[in-house]
Design an enzyme around this catalytic site. Structure first.
Site, PDB file in Angstrom:
ATOM      1  N   ARG A 130      72.492  47.986  18.590  1.00 16.76           N
ATOM      2  CA  ARG A 130      72.592  49.390  18.166  1.00 16.76           C
ATOM      3  C   ARG A 130      73.829  50.096  18.696  1.00 16.76           C
ATOM      4  O   ARG A 130      73.974  51.297  18.525  1.00 16.76           O
ATOM      5  CB  ARG A 130      71.317  50.125  18.549  1.00 16.76           C
ATOM      6  CG  ARG A 130      70.099  49.450  17.932  1.00 16.76           C
ATOM      7  CD  ARG A 130      68.838  50.248  17.927  1.00 16.76           C
ATOM      8  NE  ARG A 130      67.884  49.585  17.068  1.00 16.76           N
ATOM      9  CZ  ARG A 130      66.848  48.828  17.485  1.00 16.76           C
ATOM     10  NH1 ARG A 130      66.607  48.696  18.765  1.00 16.76           N
ATOM     11  NH2 ARG A 130      66.066  48.232  16.624  1.00 16.76           N
ATOM     12  N   THR A 174      68.842  45.247  22.871  1.00 18.81           N
ATOM     13  CA  THR A 174      69.415  45.659  21.588  1.00 18.81           C
ATOM     14  C   THR A 174      69.940  47.095  21.584  1.00 18.81           C
ATOM     15  O   THR A 174      70.653  47.478  20.663  1.00 18.81           O
ATOM     16  CB  THR A 174      68.354  45.542  20.471  1.00 18.81           C
ATOM     17  OG1 THR A 174      67.188  46.255  20.874  1.00 18.81           O
ATOM     18  CG2 THR A 174      67.985  44.091  20.195  1.00 18.81           C
ATOM     19  N   ASP A 320      50.204  50.051  18.446  1.00 21.05           N
ATOM     20  CA  ASP A 320      51.628  49.777  18.652  1.00 21.05           C
ATOM     21  C   ASP A 320      52.483  51.018  18.419  1.00 21.05           C
ATOM     22  O   ASP A 320      53.578  50.937  17.884  1.00 21.05           O
ATOM     23  CB  ASP A 320      52.129  48.610  17.780  1.00 21.05           C
ATOM     24  CG  ASP A 320      53.521  48.160  18.190  1.00 21.05           C
ATOM     25  OD1 ASP A 320      53.817  48.204  19.399  1.00 21.05           O
ATOM     26  OD2 ASP A 320      54.316  47.791  17.309  1.00 21.05           O
ATOM     27  N   ASP A 322      54.736  52.675  20.003  1.00 19.23           N
ATOM     28  CA  ASP A 322      55.721  52.724  21.087  1.00 19.23           C
ATOM     29  C   ASP A 322      56.190  54.169  21.304  1.00 19.23           C
ATOM     30  O   ASP A 322      56.409  54.892  20.335  1.00 19.23           O
ATOM     31  CB  ASP A 322      56.951  51.880  20.723  1.00 19.23           C
ATOM     32  CG  ASP A 322      56.661  50.389  20.713  1.00 19.23           C
ATOM     33  OD1 ASP A 322      55.512  50.017  20.466  1.00 19.23           O
ATOM     34  OD2 ASP A 322      57.590  49.608  20.939  1.00 19.23           O
TER      35      ASP A 322
HETATM   36 CA    CA Z   1      55.934  47.606  20.108  1.00 17.56          CA
END
Ligand code: CA
Ligand code: CA
Length: 588
Positions: A130, A174, A320, A322
């Site tokens: 990124r 990343t 999930d 995040d």
């Molecule tokens: Ca995740």
């Protein structure tokens, strides 16, 4: 004597020929200095806003390509970089841990660095990068084998190369690194492998570790080579030994706010995904299943690595969701210093910048199933029957009850950064309207293996669109306008004081919108899907805009029914730079 003078003269000549180094003051001033782009987020507040007005609503139709640059090779896949521009050179990162330096005037390559990646790297969600960081005479970027590399910015030669974590355990890297006060600050990736999220500070000259802050309770921090403090309180919110492989990957990097001298990092899902194994499905037991500090935003003291405050967006996380999405520093219309963040879980949060305290939350996607709202303390009001069921409660113990959850685990918004405009006061949020069938399964931790304990299938919530760029008022939560896109949006957004909002689509269009109405004012087909991050700068009195094109990222790999819907999209790897010629700037 003569020899001394000659040597002195020679060294002065060398110094005058060398291109300028980047200073702490340059980084602090990045938003205002329109001739360069030195930081991830186009300024440390991550607003992705340019004060430039040369290019505006009237003349954007005259924006034309200046040059394009191919990343080459057989290695294409998702291109998510945000370019850095300094002293006539553009630095970009590419898929498979590559970096390029390019002459901004001609588009010619100056140097290329390819990291030698070992067999067996475990990037969960495509081989993306990124972006880079720049400081002094070096550029820095992270690699898929969880290392951080410092290169001489003028030659591309390696200055140092340090291991962040063990790639064999599922760690990778990343995000764009962050530089402040001579330190390079990094997170880590690998939340799907039962890693432990960390924030680390290193000396930019040597790469030596200054401090290390694990973000899951029970783990010990480090400062100047010695143990510092434990993160949180052992077993306060985690049962048994689950904290040891508790996830919370800090995979999207962070930001630095000089006003409050605070680093802010987000933390990913607690591991494994099956929340019942972390006690999170048992709300009668108080906060024992909150699993701090996963799915949270953390304010960190940059001098010591100590956690100053935390705000957990999804306690008892089980989808999930995040908590890594970028935290943007801004001032609200009353002049209060605020943070804003649009979470995977579908809610847009406003926090107090001094202490991270909750101010407000509003949904930015439709059809949220897992919570009915956010209470006055910032805690979600869970809809318990919409939590994926406990496999231990099923007849054979192998599969818990399947539920439909919205947003999907890829989130109301994923990694792709939103932008703020201090001119309109609005946030421009790249979001997606999708859900998933999701269920839990038994799982035990095994080093280097996926640690989910879940199965899932993503599906669109609407027939005519998944992607949705929204202009959101942070003071009211009101959506001012919406642009609907067939494919899921996965690119960064940028605003300008010229009244423009730029972003790209997986269908390959690079688009400039009117920041007040959402009207599409200009569009250019880049040839592959855009999942990168636009920037703008000025040079010789003209305004330039750059974005990378190259379809990929998590959607084609994890997107279920949505991945099938967009499997016609072609890969690529082209960096496009556009220019508003001076003679057309006033030609309306
Ligand atoms: Ca995740
Ligand atoms: Ca700048």
């Amino acid at each position: 004597m003569n020899r001394f003078i000659l040597a002195l003269t020679a060294s002065m000549m060398t110094a005058s020929l060398a291109v300028a180094d980047v200073t702490e003051a340059d980084l602090a001033n990045d938003t205002a200095s329109t001739g360069d782009v030195l930081t991830n987020g186009m300024g440390r507040h991550l607003q992705r806003h340019s004060p430039l007005t040369t290019l505006n609503k009237d003349n954007v139709k005259n924006l034309v390509p200046a040059w394009a640059f191919s990343l080459g090779g057989e290695k294409q896949r998702g291109q998510e970089t945000q370019p850095i521009v300094h002293d006539g050179v553009m630095y970009i990162t590419g898929s498979y841990s590559r970096m390029y330096a390019i002459d901004v005037k001609t588009g010619k390559e100056l140097w290329q660095y390819d990291a030698r990646l070992p067999e067996g790297i475990l990037p969960c969600c495509d081989v993306v990068n990124r972006g880079a960081a720049i400081y002094g005479d070096k550029v820095f970027f992270g690699t898929l084998d969880a290392r951080i590399v410092a290169l001489n910015k003028d030659t591309g030669d390696v200055v140092w190369n340090k291991k962040i974590a063990d790639y064999k355990a599922g760690y990778s890297y990343t995000a764009a690194p962050l530089i402040m006060d001579g330190m390079i600050i990094t997170g880590n990736s690998g939340g799907e492998f039962g890693v432990v999220g960390r924030v680390q500070a290193r000396d930019t000259e040597t790469g030596e570790l200054v401090w290390d802050r694990p973000v899951i309770e029970g783990h010990m921090g480090m400062l100047n080579g010695e143990e510092s403090t434990m993160t949180g309180t052992l077993n306060a919110t985690w049962p048994g030994d689950m904290w040891k492989t508790g996830g919370g990957a800090t995979w999207l990097g962070g930001s630095y706010d000089a006003d409050t001298n605070t680093l802010v990092f987000g933390t990913g899902n607690p591991a494994p995904w099956n929340s019942h194994l972390r006690n999170a499905g048992k709300p009668t037991e108080g906060n024992s299943g909150d699993n701090l500090y996963a799915a949270s935003r953390l304010g960190i003291d940059p001098a010591t690595g100590e956690i100053k405050w935390h705000f957990q967006t999804t306690p008892r996380e089980g989808w999930d969701y995040d908590g890594v999405n970028e935290v943007v520093a801004y001032e609200d219309r009353a002049g209060n210093k605020r943070w804003a963040t649009a979470d995977r879980n579908g809610y847009f949060y406003v926090l107090n910048r001094e202490d991270g305290a909750f101010v407000s939350a509003a949904p930015f996607v439709k059809d949220i199933t897992w919570a009915s709202g956010i209470d006055e303390t910032g805690r979600p009001i869970f809809v318990e029957e919409n939590r994926p069921g406990d496999p231990a409660a099923s007849a054979d113990g192998n599969k818990g009850e399947v539920v439909f959850s919205s947003p999907s685990f890829l989130g109301g918004k994923n990694w792709m950064p939103m932008a703020h405009s201090p001119v309109t006061g609005l946030f421009y949020v790249p979001s997606n309207e999708w859900g998933m069938d999701v269920w839990n399964e038994p799982i035990t931790y095994k080093k280097g293996a996926a640690y989910l304990g879940s199965g899932f299938t993503i599906k669109p919530n609407y027939e005519d669109h998944i992607g949705s760029l929204k202009a959101l008022d942070p003071d009211t939560g009101e959506i001012k306008w919406e642009y609907k896109n067939d494919a899921p949006l996965w690119a960064g957004v940028m605003t300008t004081a010229g009244g423009l909002v730029f972003t790209g689509t997986p269908e390959g269009e690079f688009i400039a919108f009117d920041d007040e109405t959402g009207e599409k004012l200009w569009t250019f087909q880049t040839g592959s899907g855009i999942v990168g991050q636009p920037i703008t700068w000025e040079q010789d009195g003209e305004q330039f805009v750059t974005v990378i094109s190259g379809w990929g990222g998590a959607v084609p790999l994890w997107g279920g029914e949505v991945a099938q819907k967009v499997n016609y999209l072609n890969q690529g790897g082209l960096l496009w730079t556009f220019r508003l010629p001076a003679q057309l700037a006033s030609n309306n």
